[in-house]
Write a protein that holds these residues in place. Sequence first.
Motif, PDB file in Angstrom:
ATOM      1  N   THR A  35      56.240   2.543  34.952  1.00 47.36           N
ATOM      2  CA  THR A  35      56.798   2.312  36.292  1.00 47.36           C
ATOM      3  C   THR A  35      55.741   2.255  37.385  1.00 47.36           C
ATOM      4  N   SER A  36      54.463   2.352  37.023  1.00 48.52           N
ATOM      5  CA  SER A  36      53.406   2.352  38.033  1.00 48.52           C
ATOM      6  C   SER A  36      52.151   1.703  37.473  1.00 48.52           C
ATOM      7  N   ALA A  37      51.257   1.315  38.375  1.00 48.86           N
ATOM      8  CA  ALA A  37      49.966   0.764  37.947  1.00 48.86           C
ATOM      9  C   ALA A  37      49.157   1.820  37.199  1.00 48.86           C
ATOM     10  N   THR A  84      41.801  -1.917  41.224  1.00 54.38           N
ATOM     11  CA  THR A  84      40.594  -1.165  40.859  1.00 54.38           C
ATOM     12  C   THR A  84      40.858  -0.242  39.680  1.00 54.38           C
ATOM     13  N   ILE A  85      41.974   0.461  39.727  1.00 56.22           N
ATOM     14  CA  ILE A  85      42.328   1.391  38.643  1.00 56.22           C
ATOM     15  C   ILE A  85      42.545   0.631  37.334  1.00 56.22           C
ATOM     16  N   LEU A  86      43.273  -0.470  37.405  1.00 61.77           N
ATOM     17  CA  LEU A  86      43.545  -1.255  36.204  1.00 61.77           C
ATOM     18  C   LEU A  86      42.262  -1.865  35.628  1.00 61.77           C
ATOM     19  N   ALA A  87      41.371  -2.318  36.493  1.00 59.01           N
ATOM     20  CA  ALA A  87      40.131  -2.940  36.035  1.00 59.01           C
ATOM     21  C   ALA A  87      39.236  -1.955  35.300  1.00 59.01           C
ATOM     22  N   ALA A  88      39.360  -0.680  35.612  1.00 62.11           N
ATOM     23  CA  ALA A  88      38.513   0.336  34.983  1.00 62.11           C
ATOM     24  C   ALA A  88      39.072   0.832  33.650  1.00 62.11           C
TER      25      ALA A  88
END
Length: 368
Positions: A35-37, A84-88
């Motif tokens: 339900t969240s990034a 940014t969080i997903l890319a890491a």
Amino acid sequence: MSVPSITPIRWCDDGHLELLDQRALPDRHLTLDVTSADGAAEAIRAMVVRGAPAIGITAAYGVVLAALKQRGSDWQPGVEAAITILAASRPTAVNLFWALERMHQVIAIHRHEEVAPVTALLEAARTIHRQDLDDNLTMGELGADLISREAPCAVMTHCNTGALATGGHGTALGVIRSAWSRGLITHVHANETRPWLQGARLTAWELDQEGIPVTLAVDSAASLLMAQGKVGWLIVGADRIAANGDVANKIGTLALAVQARYFGVKVMVVAPSSTFDLEVASGDAIPIETRDARELTHQGERVVAPEKINIYNPVFDVTPASLIDAIVCERGVIEHPDHAGVVRMIETCRGTEVCHNLSRTYERKDPE
């Protein structure tokens, strides 16, 4: 060609993402609601979802989840932070950065709007998802055409590159599916693929579900099978392909390619154009992710290695282009790949306008 019924990634109408938990297969069929990034990033890190195309698709939907949580006109910083969080979450699979760049472009187009552009972002994510399936079906036929040049043969594959790792059908496993339907493949040898056993738990399961004859083999038996003349093609996927044709793929691929060259087995790499990174000159510059030591020191809760032993647990290795007979993408086939052939092919692809600036910004140069 029928599309497999396996659905590892599903966007639900009530605004959440449903992922098939691949850690539980094949003995349990569990799904995880995201339900969240942050939740999408953790699912990628924890291997709930894996495979370069599937990681990119999941990340794209993760951006949509972030947009859904924004309120008011100051929505952009929250969505950018989610990117940014997903890319890491994983440093090697370039499809992750490619998909996030696509989503970033949508944000740029709608940056002056008063509310987050959820509808536009969702359509972009769905397009990425649909396009991956279409590309896989195309690559399946192109790869099968290569196999058709020889007599029907048995093939070997490594890790999992099927519907579970993509938007459907698969990359390397998609070629195997397509070739099998055309009577070009007699048998599949699937390597177990330690330490996560994607070959045993996922590839063997997918092939068995569809009635394609498969033998599961211990990883170190690959050279024996090749020496016995039981393999005509080694068919694998890719997580990143450098401008010179070097390929980063699941650890063990390099050894398999070396063995294949010695025993006269042809090597085919199958990956969408989004896997190519022209900003990386060669495989030497591809960041190699390493994972938790516990994956080697434990089997479940059982300790199988001495306490405090040094552990080296890389997820990927790099196969030089010189060991690869053909790279198949949705736009065609690069035989005997080199820098000129890669650039020529990628310049013809729809996605040439998509750069990989995000990978330059967020990838970890020194894998943890």
